[in-house]
Design a protein around this motif. Structure first.
Motif, PDB file in Angstrom:
ATOM      1  N   ILE A 130       1.007  -0.987   0.022  1.00  0.00           N
ATOM      2  CA  ILE A 130      -0.045  -0.027  -0.056  1.00  0.00           C
ATOM      3  C   ILE A 130       0.947   1.297   0.075  1.00  0.00           C
ATOM      4  O   ILE A 130       0.647   2.229  -0.775  1.00  0.00           O
ATOM      5  CB  ILE A 130      -0.910  -0.110   1.322  1.00  0.00           C
ATOM      6  CG1 ILE A 130      -1.829  -1.100   1.036  1.00  0.00           C
ATOM      7  CG2 ILE A 130      -1.886   1.366   1.205  1.00  0.00           C
ATOM      8  CD1 ILE A 130      -2.948  -1.285   2.278  1.00  0.00           C
ATOM      9  N   VAL A 131       1.861   1.241   1.064  1.00  0.00           N
ATOM     10  CA  VAL A 131       2.819   2.468   0.863  1.00  0.00           C
ATOM     11  C   VAL A 131       3.810   2.105  -0.208  1.00  0.00           C
ATOM     12  O   VAL A 131       4.555   3.395  -0.592  1.00  0.00           O
ATOM     13  CB  VAL A 131       3.403   2.644   2.447  1.00  0.00           C
ATOM     14  CG1 VAL A 131       4.322   3.878   2.330  1.00  0.00           C
ATOM     15  CG2 VAL A 131       2.022   3.030   3.497  1.00  0.00           C
ATOM     16  N   GLY A 132       4.251   1.244  -0.353  1.00  0.00           N
ATOM     17  CA  GLY A 132       5.021   0.865  -1.631  1.00  0.00           C
ATOM     18  C   GLY A 132       6.402   0.982  -1.129  1.00  0.00           C
ATOM     19  O   GLY A 132       7.534   0.836  -1.967  1.00  0.00           O
ATOM     20  N   ASN A 133       6.996   0.734   0.185  1.00  0.00           N
ATOM     21  CA  ASN A 133       8.403   0.679   0.558  1.00  0.00           C
ATOM     22  C   ASN A 133       8.638  -0.001   1.820  1.00  0.00           C
ATOM     23  O   ASN A 133       8.102   0.319   3.090  1.00  0.00           O
ATOM     24  CB  ASN A 133       8.851   2.257   0.884  1.00  0.00           C
ATOM     25  CG  ASN A 133      10.305   2.144   1.258  1.00  0.00           C
ATOM     26  OD1 ASN A 133      10.877   1.225   1.319  1.00  0.00           O
ATOM     27  ND2 ASN A 133      10.752   3.471   1.380  1.00  0.00           N
ATOM     28  N   TYR A 134       8.738  -1.384   1.776  1.00  0.00           N
ATOM     29  CA  TYR A 134       8.836  -2.206   3.028  1.00  0.00           C
ATOM     30  C   TYR A 134       9.729  -1.871   3.921  1.00  0.00           C
ATOM     31  O   TYR A 134       9.747  -1.981   4.969  1.00  0.00           O
ATOM     32  CB  TYR A 134       8.842  -3.731   2.386  1.00  0.00           C
ATOM     33  CG  TYR A 134       8.970  -4.708   3.527  1.00  0.00           C
ATOM     34  CD1 TYR A 134       7.846  -4.739   4.424  1.00  0.00           C
ATOM     35  CD2 TYR A 134      10.077  -5.642   3.662  1.00  0.00           C
ATOM     36  CE1 TYR A 134       7.823  -5.898   5.402  1.00  0.00           C
ATOM     37  CE2 TYR A 134       9.947  -6.597   4.541  1.00  0.00           C
ATOM     38  CZ  TYR A 134       8.990  -6.728   5.407  1.00  0.00           C
ATOM     39  OH  TYR A 134       8.938  -7.622   6.467  1.00  0.00           O
ATOM     40  N   MET A 135      11.067  -1.695   3.291  1.00  0.00           N
ATOM     41  CA  MET A 135      12.092  -1.057   4.110  1.00  0.00           C
ATOM     42  C   MET A 135      11.702   0.159   5.104  1.00  0.00           C
ATOM     43  O   MET A 135      12.354   0.454   6.057  1.00  0.00           O
ATOM     44  CB  MET A 135      13.215  -0.609   3.478  1.00  0.00           C
ATOM     45  CG  MET A 135      13.792  -1.740   2.369  1.00  0.00           C
ATOM     46  SD  MET A 135      14.373  -3.238   3.176  1.00  0.00           S
ATOM     47  CE  MET A 135      14.727  -4.283   1.769  1.00  0.00           C
ATOM     48  N   ILE A 183      -7.623  10.103   1.761  1.00  0.00           N
ATOM     49  CA  ILE A 183      -7.498  11.351   1.149  1.00  0.00           C
ATOM     50  C   ILE A 183      -6.323  11.397   0.133  1.00  0.00           C
ATOM     51  O   ILE A 183      -6.189  12.367  -0.678  1.00  0.00           O
ATOM     52  CB  ILE A 183      -7.617  12.503   1.867  1.00  0.00           C
ATOM     53  CG1 ILE A 183      -6.447  12.652   2.871  1.00  0.00           C
ATOM     54  CG2 ILE A 183      -8.726  12.399   2.752  1.00  0.00           C
ATOM     55  CD1 ILE A 183      -6.167  13.973   3.443  1.00  0.00           C
ATOM     56  N   ALA A 184      -5.331  10.578   0.568  1.00  0.00           N
ATOM     57  CA  ALA A 184      -4.036  10.699  -0.405  1.00  0.00           C
ATOM     58  C   ALA A 184      -4.330  10.280  -1.755  1.00  0.00           C
ATOM     59  O   ALA A 184      -4.804   9.244  -2.187  1.00  0.00           O
ATOM     60  CB  ALA A 184      -3.020   9.623   0.182  1.00  0.00           C
ATOM     61  N   PRO A 185      -3.930  11.024  -2.845  1.00  0.00           N
ATOM     62  CA  PRO A 185      -4.138  10.800  -4.105  1.00  0.00           C
ATOM     63  C   PRO A 185      -3.462   9.479  -4.539  1.00  0.00           C
ATOM     64  O   PRO A 185      -3.842   8.727  -5.433  1.00  0.00           O
ATOM     65  CB  PRO A 185      -3.487  11.846  -4.866  1.00  0.00           C
ATOM     66  CG  PRO A 185      -2.589  12.546  -3.731  1.00  0.00           C
ATOM     67  CD  PRO A 185      -3.077  12.381  -2.583  1.00  0.00           C
ATOM     68  N   ASP A 186      -2.209   9.161  -4.053  1.00  0.00           N
ATOM     69  CA  ASP A 186      -1.522   7.987  -4.123  1.00  0.00           C
ATOM     70  C   ASP A 186      -0.791   7.385  -2.993  1.00  0.00           C
ATOM     71  O   ASP A 186       0.390   8.233  -2.339  1.00  0.00           O
ATOM     72  CB  ASP A 186      -0.572   8.143  -5.437  1.00  0.00           C
ATOM     73  CG  ASP A 186       0.340   6.878  -5.677  1.00  0.00           C
ATOM     74  OD1 ASP A 186      -0.046   5.899  -5.250  1.00  0.00           O
ATOM     75  OD2 ASP A 186       1.327   6.842  -6.366  1.00  0.00           O
ATOM     76  N   THR A 187      -1.352   6.314  -2.342  1.00  0.00           N
ATOM     77  CA  THR A 187      -0.711   6.034  -1.152  1.00  0.00           C
ATOM     78  C   THR A 187       0.532   5.801  -1.122  1.00  0.00           C
ATOM     79  O   THR A 187       1.466   6.023  -0.111  1.00  0.00           O
ATOM     80  CB  THR A 187      -1.488   4.793  -0.668  1.00  0.00           C
ATOM     81  OG1 THR A 187      -1.477   3.766  -1.425  1.00  0.00           O
ATOM     82  CG2 THR A 187      -2.827   5.085  -0.288  1.00  0.00           C
ATOM     83  N   ARG A 188       1.216   5.447  -2.292  1.00  0.00           N
ATOM     84  CA  ARG A 188       2.699   5.213  -2.363  1.00  0.00           C
ATOM     85  C   ARG A 188       3.608   6.297  -2.472  1.00  0.00           C
ATOM     86  O   ARG A 188       4.791   6.417  -1.912  1.00  0.00           O
ATOM     87  CB  ARG A 188       3.027   4.540  -3.711  1.00  0.00           C
ATOM     88  CG  ARG A 188       2.645   2.963  -3.584  1.00  0.00           C
ATOM     89  CD  ARG A 188       2.622   2.278  -4.980  1.00  0.00           C
ATOM     90  NE  ARG A 188       1.545   2.938  -6.064  1.00  0.00           N
ATOM     91  CZ  ARG A 188       1.218   2.632  -7.151  1.00  0.00           C
ATOM     92  NH1 ARG A 188       1.711   1.510  -7.476  1.00  0.00           N
ATOM     93  NH2 ARG A 188       0.215   3.036  -7.729  1.00  0.00           N
ATOM     94  N   SER A 189       2.788   7.642  -2.307  1.00  0.00           N
ATOM     95  CA  SER A 189       3.637   8.870  -2.247  1.00  0.00           C
ATOM     96  C   SER A 189       3.787   9.017  -0.887  1.00  0.00           C
ATOM     97  O   SER A 189       4.554  10.052  -0.284  1.00  0.00           O
ATOM     98  CB  SER A 189       2.884   9.937  -2.861  1.00  0.00           C
ATOM     99  OG  SER A 189       1.646  10.280  -1.968  1.00  0.00           O
ATOM    100  N   LEU A 190       3.191   8.126  -0.070  1.00  0.00           N
ATOM    101  CA  LEU A 190       3.601   8.548   1.481  1.00  0.00           C
ATOM    102  C   LEU A 190       4.825   7.894   2.035  1.00  0.00           C
ATOM    103  O   LEU A 190       5.312   8.450   3.080  1.00  0.00           O
ATOM    104  CB  LEU A 190       2.423   7.647   2.457  1.00  0.00           C
ATOM    105  CG  LEU A 190       1.068   8.121   2.225  1.00  0.00           C
ATOM    106  CD1 LEU A 190      -0.099   7.253   2.758  1.00  0.00           C
ATOM    107  CD2 LEU A 190       0.631   9.800   2.563  1.00  0.00           C
ATOM    108  N   SER A 191       5.603   7.406   1.166  1.00  0.00           N
ATOM    109  CA  SER A 191       6.857   6.701   1.417  1.00  0.00           C
ATOM    110  C   SER A 191       8.060   7.740   0.983  1.00  0.00           C
ATOM    111  O   SER A 191       9.305   7.603   1.001  1.00  0.00           O
ATOM    112  CB  SER A 191       7.114   5.480   0.774  1.00  0.00           C
ATOM    113  OG  SER A 191       7.022   5.440  -0.582  1.00  0.00           O
TER     114      SER A 191
END
Length: 499
Positions: free
Chosen positions: A279-284, A337-345
């Motif tokens: 979902i966030v796109g960054n396991y590390m 509300i995040a347009p792209d959850t992977r941008s959270l990383s």
């Protein structure tokens, strides 16, 4: 706290017995020793599906059945602990044997694919044995609290040391897994487990030995309730009177289970793989956040321990779960509300807000799982004052039961949710494609966690043991103990005169 004296039959007596600071610090390692296995237990799902070839639904079902069996035998565990009386004490032999049992349980559980019996049967047998020995060591952590100290200002200090050492378990463990082992091996396979599990078992065993030194002086009958006589036995039948109409026990056991479930879910490796790895796109990032959490968590623990010393344990517990509910609700709102959850990383303003909220939620949901260990000692004192019985084993077992149910229910719930979104044959892995079903599954998991925290926040308000009540209980126990000692001394003098 100023020294407080009581006078019984004209004699001065002290209502509190205290521990040395290093004794509290070392004994808190017993909880960390068993928590190493709770942390590692999160990898069992990866092993069972990836190596042993089992389906996620089957694993979830077996976990539930093993938990049911464990729940049936837990009262017997409490009875055994309360009746142990050896020349090495009550708690230390159990700590040593149960930790050795945990080592053997993991050797068995992570080798079921090599067993000559069906993997489902082997998993069930291994889980039953694991839950039994895990309950023994967990119960001692709670049971021995009443013997360690009964000073209302000193008891909350356990949570400071417990939190510090658990950073080694959960934060250090997560960093080690993500940044070293998984980064080098790239998969949860037998090479990974062959490197990870021996190190875990060795550290846990070392922690147990140190904890045994911490409780050594207080592992003595004179610190057991009113001062037990050697050979004094407790029966399982007597415990029904202890459980009956025990509001503090019922409230805290329920709240402890709910918050333990919440903390276990958001720390579960399968959930972290879904949440950060997909979902966030960054396991590390999960390992990085664990490192960034260290200083805020220590500050939080010190602050709330101070609250517990100045006010009471209930105030700290209640305040912490309130903050947890606000923080986690904000995280869920941010995901929506995040347009792209992977941008959270990616280090943007939105990602910084997300990281701060996640750390706040994680810290505040973890703190009550530590302080409940101390609060269970208050309930032991409450029972002693009310009934004259010293039953920390039974009371500790009740909390170990709810703790084990919660920690075992967490992977069950995650497994069923994952199966419901289409992953019936295995868990999602870090780096898998983000799909609407995975996103929805992650939100459902977080929603279940939030609901359990909100329920806890409401129920804990009915917990009756505040600071004033505990001071009265300590005074009552001290008076009754002094009267009992004087009575025994008079009997001895009378016996000598007769002879």
């Amino acid at each position: 706290m100023d020294d407080k004296k009581l006078y019984v039959a004209g004699h001065e007596t002290e209502p509190y017995h205290r521990a040395k600071m290093w004794e509290i610090a070392l004994f808190s390692l017993n909880n960390s020793a068993s928590n190493f296995y709770l942390f590692a237990f999160g990898f069992l799902g990866f092993y069972a599906t990836g190596v042993a070839g089992m389906a996620t639904v089957v694993i979830a079902s077996v976990l539930g059945l093993a938990r049911l069996f464990d729940g049936i035998i837990d009262p017997a565990i409490g009875t055994i602990i309360d009746n142990v009386n050896t020349k090495w004490g009550r708690y230390r032999p159990i700590m040593l044997l149960s930790n050795i049992g945990l080592i053997l349980s993991f050797i068995f559980l992570f080798n079921i694919h090599r067993m000559p019996i069906p993997t489902v049967v082997a998993l069930f047998i291994g889980l039953i044995f694991h839950k039994i020995v895990y309950s023994f060591q967990q119960t001692v952590t709670k049971a021995a609290q009443a013997s360690l100290t009964n000073d209302p200002e000193q008891r909350p200090l356990f949570s400071i040391f417990d939190s510090i050492f658990n950073l080694v378990v959960f934060t250090g463990g997560q960093l080690f897994v993500t940044r070293i082992l998984f980064a080098r091996i790239g998969a949860y396979n037998m090479e990974f487990y062959g490197n990870f599990l021996p190190l875990l078992c060795a550290i846990s065993f070392g922690f147990t030995i140190l904890a045994m030194f911490g409780i050594k002086r207080k592992d003595n009958p004179k610190y057991f309730g009113l001062g037990e006589e050697e050979g004094e036995k407790q029966s399982l039948k007597e415990y029904f009177s202890i459980l009956k109409d025990n509001k503090p026990l019922k409230v805290l056991a329920f709240c402890g289970a709910m918050i333990k479930f919440a903390a276990t879910v958001i720390g579960d490796q399968n959930f972290l793989a879904i949440f950060f790895g997909i979902i966030v796109g960054n396991y590390m990032l999960s390992g990085d956040i664990a490192a960034w959490t260290i200083i805020p968590q220590l500050a939080f623990v010190f602050l709330f321990t101070r609250f517990a010393q100045k006010k009471d344990l209930k105030f700290s517990y209640k305040s912490s779960v309130t903050i947890a509910s606000i923080g986690l609700a904000a995280v869920i709102g941010l995901l929506l509300i995040a347009p792209d959850t992977r941008s959270l990383s990616s280090f943007s303003t939105l990602s910084i807000i997300f990281i701060v909220l996640w750390i706040l939620a994680k810290i505040s949901v973890q703190y009550p799982t530590s302080i409940v260990l101390t609060m269970s000692a208050d309930i032991t004192d409450y029972v002693t004052a009310k009934t004259g019985k010293f039953a920390p084993g039974l009371i500790g077992t009740i909390f170990s039961l709810t703790d084990s149910i919660a920690s075992s229910l967490a992977p069950v719930v995650i497994g069923w949710i994952v199966a419901g979104i289409g992953y019936a044959d295995g868990y999602p892995q870090p780096g898998d494609t983000l799909t609407p079903s995975i996103f929805m599954g992650g939100l459902i998991i977080l929603g279940v966690v939030l609901a359990s925290i909100i329920v806890t926040m409401i129920v804990i308000r009915h917990y009756p043991l505040d600071r004033k009540e505990m001071e009265l209980i300590a005074e009552d126990i001290a008076v009754r103990k002094k009267v009992k000692e004087d009575h025994l001394n008079n009997e001895e003098r009378t016996e000598i005169e007769i002879k």
